[in-house]
Design a protein around this motif. Structure first.
Motif, PDB file in Angstrom:
ATOM      1  N   GLU A  45      37.482  32.973  33.764  1.00 26.88           N
ATOM      2  CA  GLU A  45      37.487  34.379  34.168  1.00 26.88           C
ATOM      3  C   GLU A  45      36.082  34.971  34.106  1.00 26.88           C
ATOM      4  O   GLU A  45      35.702  35.772  34.948  1.00 26.88           O
ATOM      5  CB  GLU A  45      38.438  35.173  33.266  1.00 26.88           C
ATOM      6  CG  GLU A  45      38.771  36.538  33.801  1.00 26.88           C
ATOM      7  CD  GLU A  45      39.940  37.155  33.072  1.00 26.88           C
ATOM      8  OE1 GLU A  45      39.803  38.306  32.634  1.00 26.88           O
ATOM      9  OE2 GLU A  45      40.983  36.488  32.944  1.00 26.88           O
ATOM     10  N   GLN A  54      34.188  34.412  37.192  1.00 30.90           N
ATOM     11  CA  GLN A  54      34.698  35.088  38.388  1.00 30.90           C
ATOM     12  C   GLN A  54      34.109  36.489  38.469  1.00 30.90           C
ATOM     13  O   GLN A  54      33.773  37.084  37.463  1.00 30.90           O
ATOM     14  CB  GLN A  54      36.231  35.195  38.339  1.00 30.90           C
ATOM     15  CG  GLN A  54      36.952  33.885  38.190  1.00 30.90           C
ATOM     16  CD  GLN A  54      36.757  32.970  39.367  1.00 30.90           C
ATOM     17  OE1 GLN A  54      36.771  33.401  40.507  1.00 30.90           O
ATOM     18  NE2 GLN A  54      36.553  31.697  39.087  1.00 30.90           N
ATOM     19  N   GLN A 107      35.499  39.625  39.072  1.00 36.97           N
ATOM     20  CA  GLN A 107      36.733  40.379  39.237  1.00 36.97           C
ATOM     21  C   GLN A 107      36.810  41.470  38.176  1.00 36.97           C
ATOM     22  O   GLN A 107      36.172  41.370  37.135  1.00 36.97           O
ATOM     23  CB  GLN A 107      37.947  39.454  39.178  1.00 36.97           C
ATOM     24  CG  GLN A 107      37.941  38.499  38.011  1.00 36.97           C
ATOM     25  CD  GLN A 107      39.090  37.539  38.037  1.00 36.97           C
ATOM     26  OE1 GLN A 107      40.212  37.973  37.864  1.00 36.97           O
ATOM     27  NE2 GLN A 107      38.836  36.267  38.254  1.00 36.97           N
TER      28      GLN A 107
END
Length: 127
Positions: free
Chosen positions: A66, A69, A71
């Motif tokens: 994560e 990423q 995001q």
């Protein structure tokens, strides 16, 4: 200059099996191949150092993925991990205080030591 997985493992002090594992889980980009052998760019060593630091900081594979990423959840995950690390630092400080005092304390049972009990009283119930 591209290097073999053996050379990369030697440079980073990480087993080749861990490097292959990280590749399979998308934490390291798939390397180019020459005659069927993996060939890594120099930046792969930097990525591995970063992965090791993430592991040492207590990030799970999912959190590392994560982190890589771009995001919105990334910021929330980072904030939560920073708070967790800060709490661990407080816990380690308390453990350090306990052990340092225990080395110097003459009490048989450290918990009955008035100085230590006073020290404990300053610690918050959650910490």
């Amino acid at each position: 200059m591209r290097m073999t997985i053996g050379r990369l493992a030697e440079m980073t002090d990480v087993p080749a099996s861990a490097i292959r594992f990280w590749e399979r889980h998308g934490l390291l980009p798939a390397p180019e191949r020459e005659s069927g052998q993996r060939r890594y760019p120099p930046q792969a060593a930097e990525r591995i150092v970063l992965l090791r630091k993430f592991q040492q900081a207590g990030l799970s594979l999912a959190e590392v993925r994560e982190f890589q990423q771009d995001q919105p959840r990334r910021q929330a995950m980072i904030r939560a991990k920073v708070a967790e690390i800060e709490q661990r630092m407080v816990d380690l400080d308390h453990a350090h205080q306990l052990l340092t005092h225990a080395l110097q304390c003459g009490e048989t049972d450290i918990v009955s030591c008035p100085t230590f009990r006073g020290q404990m009283a300053t610690w918050s119930p959650s910490g």
